[in-house]
Design a protein around this motif. Structure first.
Motif, mmCIF file in Angstrom:
data_model
loop_
_atom_site.group_PDB
_atom_site.id
_atom_site.type_symbol
_atom_site.label_atom_id
_atom_site.label_comp_id
_atom_site.label_asym_id
_atom_site.label_seq_id
_atom_site.Cartn_x
_atom_site.Cartn_y
_atom_site.Cartn_z
ATOM 1 N N ALA A 1 -75.762 -66.402 8.461
ATOM 2 C CA ALA A 1 -74.739 -66.991 9.076
ATOM 3 C C ALA A 1 -74.862 -67.585 10.522
ATOM 4 C CB ALA A 1 -73.772 -66.151 9.132
ATOM 5 N N ILE B 1 -65.055 -68.565 7.096
ATOM 6 C CA ILE B 1 -65.440 -68.220 8.515
ATOM 7 C C ILE B 1 -66.861 -68.391 8.742
ATOM 8 C CG2 ILE B 1 -65.239 -66.812 10.412
ATOM 9 C CD1 ILE B 1 -62.571 -65.662 9.285
ATOM 10 N N TYR B 2 -67.709 -67.750 7.667
ATOM 11 C CA TYR B 2 -69.224 -67.641 7.955
ATOM 12 C C TYR B 2 -69.866 -68.611 6.776
ATOM 13 C CZ TYR B 2 -67.540 -63.652 10.154
ATOM 14 O OH TYR B 2 -66.701 -62.696 11.203
ATOM 15 N N ASN B 3 -70.986 -68.980 7.276
ATOM 16 C CA ASN B 3 -72.130 -69.640 6.189
ATOM 17 C C ASN B 3 -72.752 -68.457 5.697
ATOM 18 O OD1 ASN B 3 -73.602 -71.377 4.716
ATOM 19 N ND2 ASN B 3 -75.131 -71.520 6.157
ATOM 20 N N THR C 1 -62.628 -75.529 8.247
ATOM 21 C CA THR C 1 -63.620 -74.835 7.857
ATOM 22 C C THR C 1 -64.710 -74.944 9.554
ATOM 23 O OG1 THR C 1 -63.741 -75.082 5.624
ATOM 24 C CG2 THR C 1 -65.526 -74.243 6.775
ATOM 25 N N GLU C 2 -64.891 -76.225 9.624
ATOM 26 C CA GLU C 2 -65.760 -76.273 10.804
ATOM 27 C C GLU C 2 -65.178 -75.824 12.126
ATOM 28 O OE1 GLU C 2 -67.801 -78.334 14.308
ATOM 29 O OE2 GLU C 2 -65.862 -78.649 13.612
ATOM 30 N N ARG D 1 -65.607 -71.860 12.062
ATOM 31 C CA ARG D 1 -67.005 -71.402 11.995
ATOM 32 C C ARG D 1 -67.522 -71.622 13.260
ATOM 33 N NH1 ARG D 1 -70.204 -73.192 6.461
ATOM 34 N NH2 ARG D 1 -68.986 -72.023 4.906
ATOM 35 N N SER E 1 -70.721 -69.031 15.007
ATOM 36 C CA SER E 1 -72.052 -69.589 14.543
ATOM 37 C C SER E 1 -72.762 -70.407 15.839
ATOM 38 C CB SER E 1 -72.187 -70.529 13.416
ATOM 39 O OG SER E 1 -71.445 -69.747 12.293
ATOM 40 N N THR F 1 -72.969 -75.613 13.454
ATOM 41 C CA THR F 1 -72.416 -75.911 12.385
ATOM 42 C C THR F 1 -73.025 -77.271 11.671
ATOM 43 O OG1 THR F 1 -70.617 -76.852 13.411
ATOM 44 C CG2 THR F 1 -70.268 -74.639 12.789
#
Length: 403
Positions: free
Chosen positions: A60, A197-199, A275-276, A279, A283, A286
């Motif tokens: 993430a 929320i996370y990768n 989404t971006e 996040r 993070s 992104t």
């Protein structure tokens, strides 16, 4: 998730400021020490939590705020499990409460589902979970902390909006807004809200293989607590239910479903943008092209699942209603009338008046006028048109102008 950076973490006040990964056993011990409670109940969740913790640490690329807020969020979820179980031990009848014929709003994201959910929530005969209730289901329980409740949640949301100022136009909400179901399944760490929320691709793959039944059992359990001794008509919402329709049908065999539809080529850049925006605070970086690829692939899969479920006749026609975005936004009151007629429900004079007031105040649900560009997320309209052609045809969806 929405705490200030200097919030003191119970059990490990400085650990979240480092890049050290906790095990699920260590987090459980922290939650027990914080609350003085020890019984999480019999629902399995440690394997899911371990998968999530590994993905958060390895994939993430969390910022400092991301590490602190994620640690707080996980402790909050575990604390809620302890609090739910504490109430169940005091009153075992909670788990026998019926959840009868709930209404689920699901379908293509950014297709008016939040607007529709907010309108359905105006009916006094229905019960819609609010954002603050998902954060603190029992605000008066000592383990929930001081002054838990809607005001505290609103302060947390206000703080997060300062970190993500674009969020209000993309997805307006407050402590009293109807909450999405992904927050309930998150309590056993089997929720698609984590991958938004996370990768965390490895966690996503694990969840796809493990399935969603356990998450939906917890979802039902959460509703049993929130409804108290009443048996309300639940009105629930999340686009992500389309990825777990088998689990939804197993846990809620008498559910009634409202599918919302819109041109995917129009909504995908909006989904990618949301989404971006979500996040970004968590993070260190992104990747917009990667986000575009993810949401396009995910919702192509979701579209195919909606087609397959309809073709198989997974639900009787009397328990399914389809809503098109254009029809909803052009005539919201008429759309509600058609839904209620279909399900054999009554629109009272009071409900109709509240609907009219709500539509007058927020004719599009309170969303700002945003322009989302496909190219910003590496998406090509011609490729998307081909990818979603079957979905558009099957549900007779009109094309919209895209940029």
């Amino acid at each position: 998730m929405l705490k200030p950076l200097m919030h003191k973490m119970h059990g490990s006040p400085l650990l979240a400021l480092t890049n050290t990964r906790l095990s699920s056993a260590e987090l459980l011990a922290n939650a027990q020490a914080k609350t003085g409670l020890h019984d999480f109940g019999s629902e399995p969740f440690e394997d899911a939590l371990n998968e999530l913790l590994w993905a958060l640490h390895e994939e993430a690329d969390l910022s400092l705020f991301g590490r602190v807020s994620t640690h707080w969020d996980n402790l909050r979820l575990l604390t809620n499990l302890l609090v739910l179980r504490d109430h169940e031990l005091a009153d075992p009848a909670i788990l026998q409460r019926p959840v009868s014929q709930p209404i689920f709003v699901l379908g293509m994201p950014r297709s008016g589902s939040s607007f529709l959910h907010s309108l359905l929530a105006e009916d006094d005969a229905s019960f819609t979970p609010r954002c603050w209730q998902a954060i603190y289901p029992y605000p008066d329980h000592p383990a929930s902390g001081r002054r838990a409740g809607p005001r505290k949640v609103q302060r947390q949301i206000n703080f997060f909006h300062r970190l993500a100022p674009d969020l209000h136009n993309v997805h307006p909400f407050d402590a009293l807004s109807p909450q999405e179901c992904t927050e309930f399944t998150a309590h056993v760490f089997r929720s698609l809200r984590f991958e938004t929320i996370y990768n965390v691709p490895s966690y996503k793959r694990w969840l796809q293989q493990a399935g969603h039944v356990q998450g939906y059992r917890t979802h039902r359990r959460f509703l049993q607590h929130l409804q108290g001794p009443r048996t309300p008509r639940w009105v629930l919402k999340s686009p992500d239910h389309v990825f777990a329709m088998d689990a939804l049908r197993e846990v809620y065999p008498d559910a009634r479903l409202i599918f919302t539809h819109r041109d995917p080529v129009k909504v995908l850049p909006s989904v990618a943008s949301l989404t971006e925006v979500l996040r970004r605070p968590f993070s260190r970086r992104t990747d917009k092209d990667a986000i575009g690829l993810q949401v396009s692939s995910d919702w192509a899969n979701g579209a195919q699942q909606m087609i397959a479920g309809a073709a198989r006749g997974d639900w009787a026609d009397s328990r399914v209603f389809h809503v098109h975005y254009k029809a909803l936004t052009a005539a919201p009151l008429e759309t509600i009338r058609r839904i209620y007629d279909h399900f054999g429900l009554e629109i009272t004079a009071g409900f109709q008046k509240r609907l009219q007031d709500q539509i007058s105040r927020k004719p599009t649900g309170g969303y700002g006028k945003n322009v989302y560009r496909l190219a910003e997320f590496g998406l090509r309209p011609d490729e998307l048109r081909e990818r979603y052609r079957d979905y558009m045809t099957y549900f007779d969806i009109d094309e919209e102008v895209v940029v």
